[in-house]
Design an enzyme around this catalytic site. Structure first.
Site, PDB file in Angstrom:
ATOM      1  N   PRO A   1       0.824  -1.232  -0.164  1.00 54.68           N
ATOM      2  CA  PRO A   1      -0.094  -0.095  -0.095  1.00 54.68           C
ATOM      3  C   PRO A   1       0.881   1.233  -0.060  1.00 54.68           C
ATOM      4  O   PRO A   1       1.809   1.404   0.872  1.00 54.68           O
ATOM      5  CB  PRO A   1      -0.785  -0.089   1.161  1.00 54.68           C
ATOM      6  CG  PRO A   1      -0.938  -1.629   1.602  1.00 54.68           C
ATOM      7  CD  PRO A   1       0.431  -2.075   0.965  1.00 54.68           C
ATOM      8  N   CYS A   2       0.599   2.121  -0.891  1.00 57.33           N
ATOM      9  CA  CYS A   2       1.279   3.256  -1.100  1.00 57.33           C
ATOM     10  C   CYS A   2       0.915   4.475  -0.544  1.00 57.33           C
ATOM     11  O   CYS A   2       1.582   5.600  -0.180  1.00 57.33           O
ATOM     12  CB  CYS A   2       1.463   3.652  -2.593  1.00 57.33           C
ATOM     13  SG  CYS A   2       0.273   3.966  -3.563  1.00 57.33           S
TER      14      CYS A   2
END
Length: 349
Positions: free
Chosen positions: A102-103
């Site tokens: 997840p960014c």
């Protein structure tokens, strides 16, 4: 058919080719709807397993990749031994471990706004854990360009040290999607690691040569029907949108003291980064001519998904999956480069 649409058609055809018996093997962590998996499939990989805890993304993945097993669970609850058992692999046999943690936690927008971090910044350690248990020949990790921001230097340094400690030579580079035919100025940090005993240093695919101009929004939208379901801006944003010219942001327009970060696409340039959020009160990607947001198929074209890829859910859920995805054409270029590297790699003794 323009050059960009021809590329999408090639991606579609190549990913449907039967896998060769000796095809390189990939497992995808944080697989999402399958953007990177499209690229690996087009490059000839045999995907043995995809893992993601988002049920809608996992269902979308299964619909588009019916031959690939999907494990819908939190990676923190999955052991390397479980993965080896499900895939029939032994340590060292996997060619590529692909991952896109997840960014949002590394987003420059978020850290500049709040200066805070969340526990998702530690999910990359699950990739390290899998590297130690699966011992793939190489791995690829994709994340936002914000990972290279000065605020994130401790996290990036910790990643590099951990992956090198797991037995890999690791290289990191910021790549621009528009340099790889995607009609989008999307910057991403890519880490590529090669298992040290193979004696092959990590490397990256060459971008398009300077004489090859970037793909444009006009090329991406060619052939799409003029009428499509597009979200209309609401509230204060609706006052500003009509005043935003092509290629400009809502922050450039001053209406009753309100500024917004919506961006109107320009026909003859690539799009700005397609983000995961697209809500009526905060439409971030506006059609070049219409005072509306873009449709799902327009967003998918900008992200380089072929037209036969089906997304499940509401407009906003589908948009989120598109915005969170690795652009498939960019993933294809990376995966094809890994194939060349792996052709040099000797079998593990």
């Amino acid at each position: 058919m323009n050059r960009y649409l021809a590329t999408l058609d090639s991606l579609r055809r190549e990913r449907l080719r039967p896998r060769q018996p000796d095809a390189p093997k990939v497992i995808s962590y944080f697989a999402g709807a399958g953007g990177s998996s499209l690229g690996y499939a087009a490059a000839g990989f045999d995907e043995l397993l995809a893992v993601d805890q988002d049920r809608l993304a996992a269902a979308t993945f299964s619909l588009n990749f019916p031959g690939v097993p999907v494990w819908c669970d939190d990676i923190r609850r999955i052991s390397a031994e479980d993965v080896l058992s499900r895939t029939g692999l032994r340590p060292g046999e996997l060619d590529v471990l692909d991952s896109s943690p997840p960014c949002q936690c590394f987003s420059r927008t978020k850290t500049r706004r709040s200066g805070s971090f969340d526990d998702r910044t530690e999910l990359w350690r699950e990739v390290e854990r899998m590297l130690r248990g699966l011992e793939p020949k190489c791995f690829l990790l994709e994340n936002v360009a914000g990972l290279a921001d000065w605020r994130m230097v401790p996290f990036l340094d910790a990643m590099l040290q951990a992956f090198r400690g797991a037995g890999y030579w690791v290289a990191v580079r910021e790549l621009l999607a528009s340099d790889f035919t995607v009609p989008q100025f999307r910057r991403r940090i890519i880490l590529i690691g090669m298992r040290r005993d193979l004696g092959i240093p990590p490397s990256f695919p060459a971008p398009n040569p300077p004489e090859v101009r970037p793909s444009t929004v006009r090329e991406a939208f060619e052939g799409l029907p003029s009428w499509q379901l597009r979200p209309a801006p609401l509230g204060k944003l609706a006052q500003i949108v009509p005043h935003i010219p092509q290629g400009r942001d809502g922050g450039d327009v001053h209406v009753r003291g309100h500024y917004f970060n919506s961006h109107r696409l320009a026909w003859d340039a690539p799009a700005k980064t397609i983000l995961a959020s697209q809500l009526p009160h905060n439409i971030l990607t506006l059609h070049p001519d219409l005072d509306l947001g873009c449709s799902i198929r327009e967003a998918a074209r900008l992200q380089s998904f072929p037209d036969d890829f089906i997304f499940l859910g509401s407009h906003y859920e589908r948009w989120r999956m598109i915005g969170n995805a690795v652009p498939p054409v960019m993933a294809w270029k990376l995966a094809a480069h890994l194939v060349k590297i792996l052709n040099w790699a000797p079998a593990r003794g």
